[in-house]
Design a protein around this motif. Structure first.
Motif, mmCIF file in Angstrom:
data_model
loop_
_atom_site.group_PDB
_atom_site.id
_atom_site.type_symbol
_atom_site.label_atom_id
_atom_site.label_comp_id
_atom_site.label_asym_id
_atom_site.label_seq_id
_atom_site.Cartn_x
_atom_site.Cartn_y
_atom_site.Cartn_z
ATOM 1 N N LEU A 1 10.055 -7.007 3.716
ATOM 2 C CA LEU A 1 9.984 -7.743 2.465
ATOM 3 C C LEU A 1 8.519 -7.730 2.004
ATOM 4 O O LEU A 1 8.156 -7.617 0.930
ATOM 5 C CB LEU A 1 10.665 -9.031 2.518
ATOM 6 N N LYS A 2 7.657 -8.184 3.194
ATOM 7 C CA LYS A 2 6.299 -8.349 2.693
ATOM 8 C C LYS A 2 5.713 -7.055 2.370
ATOM 9 O O LYS A 2 4.932 -6.990 1.220
ATOM 10 C CB LYS A 2 5.596 -8.881 3.996
ATOM 11 N N LEU A 3 6.213 -5.931 3.029
ATOM 12 C CA LEU A 3 5.724 -4.555 2.713
ATOM 13 C C LEU A 3 5.855 -4.328 1.147
ATOM 14 O O LEU A 3 5.112 -3.571 0.336
ATOM 15 C CB LEU A 3 5.770 -3.681 3.755
ATOM 16 N N GLU A 4 7.250 -4.679 0.882
ATOM 17 C CA GLU A 4 7.807 -4.551 -0.516
ATOM 18 C C GLU A 4 6.994 -4.903 -1.570
ATOM 19 O O GLU A 4 6.618 -4.592 -2.524
ATOM 20 C CB GLU A 4 9.269 -4.557 -0.761
ATOM 21 N N THR A 5 6.624 -6.268 -1.218
ATOM 22 C CA THR A 5 5.778 -7.211 -2.117
ATOM 23 C C THR A 5 4.609 -6.523 -2.283
ATOM 24 O O THR A 5 3.791 -6.414 -3.541
ATOM 25 C CB THR A 5 5.921 -8.683 -1.565
ATOM 26 N N ILE A 6 3.603 -6.218 -1.456
ATOM 27 C CA ILE A 6 2.508 -5.593 -1.365
ATOM 28 C C ILE A 6 2.459 -4.324 -2.284
ATOM 29 O O ILE A 6 1.627 -3.954 -3.109
ATOM 30 C CB ILE A 6 1.858 -5.121 -0.059
ATOM 31 N N LYS A 7 3.621 -3.459 -1.910
ATOM 32 C CA LYS A 7 3.649 -2.272 -2.542
ATOM 33 C C LYS A 7 3.927 -2.297 -3.878
ATOM 34 O O LYS A 7 3.328 -1.549 -4.884
ATOM 35 C CB LYS A 7 4.931 -1.268 -1.902
ATOM 36 N N GLN A 8 4.859 -3.072 -4.555
ATOM 37 C CA GLN A 8 4.979 -3.384 -5.728
ATOM 38 C C GLN A 8 3.704 -4.112 -6.566
ATOM 39 O O GLN A 8 3.397 -3.490 -7.570
ATOM 40 C CB GLN A 8 6.165 -4.284 -6.027
ATOM 41 N N ALA A 9 3.062 -4.908 -5.855
ATOM 42 C CA ALA A 9 1.710 -5.566 -6.489
ATOM 43 C C ALA A 9 0.659 -4.254 -6.554
ATOM 44 O O ALA A 9 0.153 -4.292 -7.796
ATOM 45 C CB ALA A 9 1.352 -6.836 -5.452
ATOM 46 N N GLU A 10 0.683 -3.447 -5.463
ATOM 47 C CA GLU A 10 -0.171 -2.187 -6.021
ATOM 48 C C GLU A 10 0.059 -1.382 -6.985
ATOM 49 O O GLU A 10 -0.690 -0.888 -7.558
ATOM 50 C CB GLU A 10 -0.218 -1.375 -4.501
ATOM 51 N N ASP A 11 1.551 -1.041 -7.049
ATOM 52 C CA ASP A 11 2.098 -0.281 -7.840
ATOM 53 C C ASP A 11 1.781 -0.904 -9.383
ATOM 54 O O ASP A 11 1.497 -0.088 -10.399
ATOM 55 C CB ASP A 11 3.638 -0.031 -7.807
ATOM 56 N N MET B 1 11.544 -7.512 11.743
ATOM 57 C CA MET B 1 11.505 -6.592 10.945
ATOM 58 C C MET B 1 11.998 -6.636 9.306
ATOM 59 O O MET B 1 11.173 -6.063 8.310
ATOM 60 C CB MET B 1 12.434 -5.144 11.461
ATOM 61 N N TRP B 2 12.842 -7.349 9.117
ATOM 62 C CA TRP B 2 13.351 -7.745 7.793
ATOM 63 C C TRP B 2 12.427 -8.351 6.729
ATOM 64 O O TRP B 2 11.951 -8.228 5.864
ATOM 65 C CB TRP B 2 14.641 -8.378 7.587
ATOM 66 N N ILE B 3 11.644 -9.381 7.619
ATOM 67 C CA ILE B 3 10.670 -10.182 6.873
ATOM 68 C C ILE B 3 9.402 -9.184 6.493
ATOM 69 O O ILE B 3 8.850 -9.218 5.759
ATOM 70 C CB ILE B 3 10.399 -11.445 7.783
ATOM 71 N N ARG B 4 9.020 -8.380 7.515
ATOM 72 C CA ARG B 4 7.889 -7.369 7.585
ATOM 73 C C ARG B 4 8.368 -6.728 6.506
ATOM 74 O O ARG B 4 7.475 -6.255 5.595
ATOM 75 C CB ARG B 4 7.764 -6.782 8.869
#
Length: 170
Positions: A66-76, A61-64
């Motif tokens: 982190l990946k979602l945060e990376t995707i969200k930041q890239a989209e933002d 869950m922690w790795i997931r």
């Protein structure tokens, strides 16, 4: 590893997840020992297998996350770049419509790049709400005043949710 995950807040999260995983592994080891004692039961054996699964779940869950945060930041960042370019007049705010008067460029099927842009624009994060319809409630319903009051309360709550969804997120 991305350097943004080495900030103090993220390090605290890493440490917390590591501590949770190690605690789960330790509890699994303890249950394994209890299962092999003379008064150990099948329940202890089951828990000895379950606790490591919890540890794996924490890490997954922690790795997931982190990946979602990376995707969200890239989209933002991508959206901020598009917004800035639109403000500066460098791009067309509606890339799907194409240039005016060009029938070959109208619609999303004119090129693969434009249809991809339309698809990205239509995609929405799960945390963002979608308004499907807006209902209006009459002020006075002669048949059932209690139902009218209930519907007005629901309409007020729906309006508050819509206002809250329109506010920019921080």
């Amino acid at each position: 590893m991305d350097r943004r995950y080495l900030r103090p807040g993220w390090i605290a999260g890493h440490v917390l997840v590591l501590a949770a995983a190690l605690t789960c592994l330790r509890l699994g080891w303890w249950q394994w020992g209890r299962a092999h004692e003379s008064d150990g039961t099948a329940q202890n054996l089951g828990y000895s297998l379950l606790w490591p699964a919890f540890a794996a779940a924490f890490i997954y869950m922690w790795i997931r996350f982190l990946k979602l945060e990376t995707i969200k930041q890239a989209e933002d960042e991508e959206q901020a770049g598009r917004d800035l370019a639109e403000l500066l007049g460098e791009i067309d705010p509606d890339p799907v419509a194409g240039p005016a008067g060009d029938p070959a460029a109208d619609g999303p099927a004119s090129s693969g790049d434009e249809s991809g842009a339309a698809e990205r624009r239509d995609r929405q994060r799960p945390s963002e709400g979608i308004v499907l319809s807006v209902a209006t409630v009459d002020e006075e319903d002669p048949d059932d005043p209690e139902l009218t009051a209930y519907n007005q309360a629901l309409a007020a709550l729906a309006e508050e949710d819509r206002r809250r969804a329109r506010r920019p997120r921080r």
